[in-house]
Design a protein around this motif. Structure first.
Motif, mmCIF file in Angstrom:
data_model
loop_
_atom_site.group_PDB
_atom_site.id
_atom_site.type_symbol
_atom_site.label_atom_id
_atom_site.label_comp_id
_atom_site.label_asym_id
_atom_site.label_seq_id
_atom_site.Cartn_x
_atom_site.Cartn_y
_atom_site.Cartn_z
ATOM 1 N N ASN A 108 20.633 -21.700 -33.647
ATOM 2 C CA ASN A 108 20.486 -22.541 -32.994
ATOM 3 C C ASN A 108 21.367 -23.850 -33.396
ATOM 4 O O ASN A 108 21.182 -24.458 -34.520
ATOM 5 C CB ASN A 108 18.930 -23.002 -32.980
ATOM 6 N N LYS A 109 22.102 -24.366 -32.288
ATOM 7 C CA LYS A 109 22.953 -25.499 -32.348
ATOM 8 C C LYS A 109 22.342 -26.759 -32.728
ATOM 9 O O LYS A 109 22.601 -27.465 -33.539
ATOM 10 C CB LYS A 109 23.766 -25.626 -31.204
ATOM 11 N N LYS A 110 21.066 -26.897 -32.167
ATOM 12 C CA LYS A 110 20.041 -27.939 -32.447
ATOM 13 C C LYS A 110 19.700 -28.064 -33.654
ATOM 14 O O LYS A 110 19.597 -28.866 -34.598
ATOM 15 C CB LYS A 110 19.079 -28.197 -31.341
ATOM 16 N N ALA A 111 19.458 -27.074 -34.159
ATOM 17 C CA ALA A 111 19.116 -26.744 -35.544
ATOM 18 C C ALA A 111 19.932 -27.049 -36.754
ATOM 19 O O ALA A 111 19.809 -27.977 -37.426
ATOM 20 C CB ALA A 111 18.589 -25.131 -36.041
ATOM 21 N N GLN A 112 21.315 -26.712 -36.307
ATOM 22 C CA GLN A 112 22.636 -26.818 -37.069
ATOM 23 C C GLN A 112 22.824 -28.691 -37.203
ATOM 24 O O GLN A 112 23.266 -29.277 -38.179
ATOM 25 C CB GLN A 112 23.953 -26.507 -36.609
ATOM 26 N N GLU A 113 22.583 -29.117 -35.977
ATOM 27 C CA GLU A 113 22.727 -30.801 -35.830
ATOM 28 C C GLU A 113 21.915 -31.339 -36.650
ATOM 29 O O GLU A 113 21.909 -32.565 -37.445
ATOM 30 C CB GLU A 113 22.703 -30.966 -34.380
ATOM 31 N N VAL A 114 20.417 -30.843 -36.889
ATOM 32 C CA VAL A 114 19.449 -31.630 -37.668
ATOM 33 C C VAL A 114 19.970 -31.516 -39.137
ATOM 34 O O VAL A 114 19.818 -32.503 -39.898
ATOM 35 C CB VAL A 114 18.124 -30.869 -37.444
ATOM 36 N N LEU A 115 20.398 -30.356 -39.342
ATOM 37 C CA LEU A 115 20.802 -30.042 -40.836
ATOM 38 C C LEU A 115 22.165 -31.169 -41.179
ATOM 39 O O LEU A 115 22.070 -31.618 -42.237
ATOM 40 C CB LEU A 115 21.166 -28.654 -41.170
ATOM 41 N N LEU A 116 22.926 -30.971 -40.124
ATOM 42 C CA LEU A 116 24.158 -32.062 -40.583
ATOM 43 C C LEU A 116 23.812 -33.480 -40.719
ATOM 44 O O LEU A 116 24.173 -34.173 -41.553
ATOM 45 C CB LEU A 116 25.165 -32.022 -39.248
ATOM 46 N N LYS A 117 22.625 -33.918 -39.826
ATOM 47 C CA LYS A 117 22.179 -35.131 -40.009
ATOM 48 C C LYS A 117 21.356 -35.398 -41.443
ATOM 49 O O LYS A 117 21.731 -36.590 -41.894
ATOM 50 C CB LYS A 117 21.226 -35.512 -38.963
ATOM 51 N N VAL A 118 20.799 -34.485 -41.783
ATOM 52 C CA VAL A 118 20.219 -34.593 -42.916
ATOM 53 C C VAL A 118 21.347 -34.693 -44.304
ATOM 54 O O VAL A 118 21.288 -35.573 -45.413
ATOM 55 C CB VAL A 118 19.275 -33.282 -43.323
ATOM 56 N N ILE A 119 22.475 -33.948 -44.079
ATOM 57 C CA ILE A 119 23.347 -34.078 -44.922
ATOM 58 C C ILE A 119 24.123 -35.304 -45.172
ATOM 59 O O ILE A 119 24.419 -36.059 -45.921
ATOM 60 C CB ILE A 119 24.486 -32.864 -44.631
ATOM 61 N N ASN A 120 24.278 -35.893 -43.754
ATOM 62 C CA ASN A 120 24.826 -37.146 -43.751
ATOM 63 C C ASN A 120 23.869 -38.454 -44.409
ATOM 64 O O ASN A 120 24.438 -39.301 -45.109
ATOM 65 C CB ASN A 120 25.063 -37.636 -42.441
ATOM 66 N N LYS A 121 22.682 -38.149 -44.127
ATOM 67 C CA LYS A 121 21.550 -39.145 -44.933
ATOM 68 C C LYS A 121 21.960 -38.903 -46.398
ATOM 69 O O LYS A 121 21.730 -40.162 -47.189
ATOM 70 C CB LYS A 121 20.533 -38.687 -44.467
ATOM 71 N N PHE A 151 25.196 -18.112 -40.744
ATOM 72 C CA PHE A 151 25.211 -19.109 -41.901
ATOM 73 C C PHE A 151 26.457 -19.209 -42.699
ATOM 74 O O PHE A 151 26.826 -20.491 -43.068
ATOM 75 C CB PHE A 151 24.263 -18.300 -42.973
ATOM 76 N N ILE A 152 27.313 -18.537 -42.820
ATOM 77 C CA ILE A 152 28.573 -18.614 -43.387
ATOM 78 C C ILE A 152 29.256 -19.353 -42.323
ATOM 79 O O ILE A 152 30.119 -20.533 -43.087
ATOM 80 C CB ILE A 152 29.658 -17.173 -43.468
ATOM 81 N N ALA A 153 29.425 -19.515 -41.208
ATOM 82 C CA ALA A 153 30.103 -20.328 -40.266
ATOM 83 C C ALA A 153 29.815 -21.788 -40.561
ATOM 84 O O ALA A 153 30.338 -22.622 -40.544
ATOM 85 C CB ALA A 153 29.953 -19.848 -38.875
ATOM 86 N N LEU A 154 28.295 -21.794 -40.708
ATOM 87 C CA LEU A 154 27.883 -23.510 -40.718
ATOM 88 C C LEU A 154 28.270 -23.777 -41.991
ATOM 89 O O LEU A 154 28.661 -25.048 -42.309
ATOM 90 C CB LEU A 154 26.337 -23.374 -40.886
ATOM 91 N N LEU A 155 28.118 -23.092 -43.174
ATOM 92 C CA LEU A 155 28.662 -23.519 -44.377
ATOM 93 C C LEU A 155 30.323 -24.085 -44.619
ATOM 94 O O LEU A 155 30.863 -25.067 -44.925
ATOM 95 C CB LEU A 155 28.661 -22.348 -45.718
ATOM 96 N N LYS A 156 31.078 -23.154 -43.648
ATOM 97 C CA LYS A 156 32.613 -23.487 -43.523
ATOM 98 C C LYS A 156 32.548 -24.989 -42.653
ATOM 99 O O LYS A 156 33.435 -25.626 -42.925
ATOM 100 C CB LYS A 156 33.174 -22.436 -42.651
ATOM 101 N N ARG A 157 31.788 -25.082 -41.913
ATOM 102 C CA ARG A 157 31.921 -26.288 -40.835
ATOM 103 C C ARG A 157 31.574 -27.580 -41.609
ATOM 104 O O ARG A 157 32.113 -28.508 -41.863
ATOM 105 C CB ARG A 157 30.819 -26.287 -39.622
ATOM 106 N N ILE A 158 30.468 -27.074 -42.618
ATOM 107 C CA ILE A 158 30.257 -28.456 -43.379
ATOM 108 C C ILE A 158 31.106 -28.766 -44.330
ATOM 109 O O ILE A 158 31.447 -29.931 -44.704
ATOM 110 C CB ILE A 158 28.741 -27.788 -44.439
ATOM 111 N N LYS A 159 31.658 -27.790 -45.007
ATOM 112 C CA LYS A 159 33.074 -27.742 -46.000
ATOM 113 C C LYS A 159 34.218 -28.468 -45.106
ATOM 114 O O LYS A 159 34.738 -29.481 -45.725
ATOM 115 C CB LYS A 159 33.415 -26.373 -46.358
ATOM 116 N N VAL A 160 34.440 -28.298 -43.868
ATOM 117 C CA VAL A 160 35.431 -28.697 -43.194
ATOM 118 C C VAL A 160 35.480 -30.449 -42.863
ATOM 119 O O VAL A 160 36.227 -31.176 -42.905
ATOM 120 C CB VAL A 160 35.780 -27.927 -41.779
ATOM 121 N N GLU A 161 34.070 -30.689 -42.510
ATOM 122 C CA GLU A 161 33.682 -31.907 -42.088
ATOM 123 C C GLU A 161 33.434 -32.791 -43.141
ATOM 124 O O GLU A 161 33.218 -34.179 -43.005
ATOM 125 C CB GLU A 161 32.560 -31.795 -40.911
#
Length: 269
Positions: A108-121, A151-161
């Motif tokens: 779920n893309k919205k779930a990913q966005e929540v996680l990315l906000k947590v990481i930014n915080k 899951f792997i794709a999300l980790l790659k995105r986190i690493k890239v960003e």
């Protein structure tokens, strides 16, 4: 690997008398999900903590006195005590009754966005590392076994960003090849020790099981080519010494603590 039940409340600062005695193999990793006095935690290669307990100025102390500092986060489960639980709840797929948490729908893309906000915080507090828990949820035996690729794709995105983000994976040895160039180190729990959650008892694994786990660790290290740390659990000084002795034989850095990881370890005589 066990999910960590994080309690989101502030504990009082712990005194110097509660610091565990360091030795050559045990002073590389420190893990605590409760609040501790940051001035007491010094000289570690890797410190893993719960960022919600600390201010930016306290995080700066951890950063100054240790090599790497990583904040706990689970990308596959959300605990009911988490500050973002209500926001994430609509994007979950079922409950882990043991730990009062819910499995996150990683697709779920919205779930990913929540996680990315947590990481930014987390990053805004000055932390440049993440401790990634519950990777085994996407294994062939996990509740999210059909979401491994996402899951792997999300980790790659986190690493890239987040180019400078230091990623520590908790277990997930089955992903050694896929995460070779994504995560920076690996933590594995209970190689020598084996806590019985039903009986609430600390124990030592049988030697054959230990050897099998160590074999898998060495294979993973050969593939991943990154540091591997071990977290072990003990209640008494005698058991702690026994675990440290066995850890030296297998040549992995070990941190020995109580099972809840809520304080600086203090062992019974």
């Amino acid at each position: 690997m066990r999910p960590i039940n994080i309690l989101y409340f502030l504990l009082p600062f712990l005194g110097v008398s509660q610091l565990q005695e360091k030795d050559a193999i045990a002073n590389k990793l420190f893990v605590c999900y409760g609040k501790v006095n940051p001035e007491l935690i010094t000289g570690y290669d890797l410190v893993i903590l719960e960022s919600e307990h600390y201010t930016s100025s306290e995080i700066a102390i951890f950063n100054r006195n240790n090599t790497k500092v990583a904040a706990y986060i689970s990308l596959t489960e959300v605990n009911e005590y988490a500050s973002f639980y209500k926001e994430m709840a609509p994007y979950t797929l079922g409950k882990n009754g043991i730990w009062n948490s819910r499995f996150i729908d990683i697709k779920n893309k919205k779930a990913q966005e929540v996680l990315l906000k947590v990481i930014n915080k987390i990053k805004q507090k000055g932390i440049e590392g993440l401790f990634l828990d519950n990777l085994d949820n996407v294994s062939q035996w996990g509740n999210l076994r059909n979401q491994k690729e996402e899951f792997i794709a999300l980790l790659k995105r986190i690493k890239v960003e987040n180019k400078n983000l230091f990623l520590v994976q908790n277990s997930g040895l089955f992903l050694a090849k896929e995460l070779k160039n994504i995560t920076n180190s690996i933590v594995v729990e209970s190689v020598v020790s084996a806590y019985d959650f039903a009986k609430k008892e600390y124990a030592i694994r049988d030697i054959n099981t230990q050897r099998e786990i160590v074999k898998n660790l060495r294979q993973a290290k050969k593939i991943a080519k990154k540091p591997i740390y071990i977290i072990e659990y003990a209640e008494t000084s005698r058991m702690k010494k026994m675990i440290s002795r066995e850890a030296k034989k297998i040549d992995f850095s070990v941190f020995v603590a109580q099972i809840d990881l809520q304080s600086i370890p203090k062992f019974k005589m």
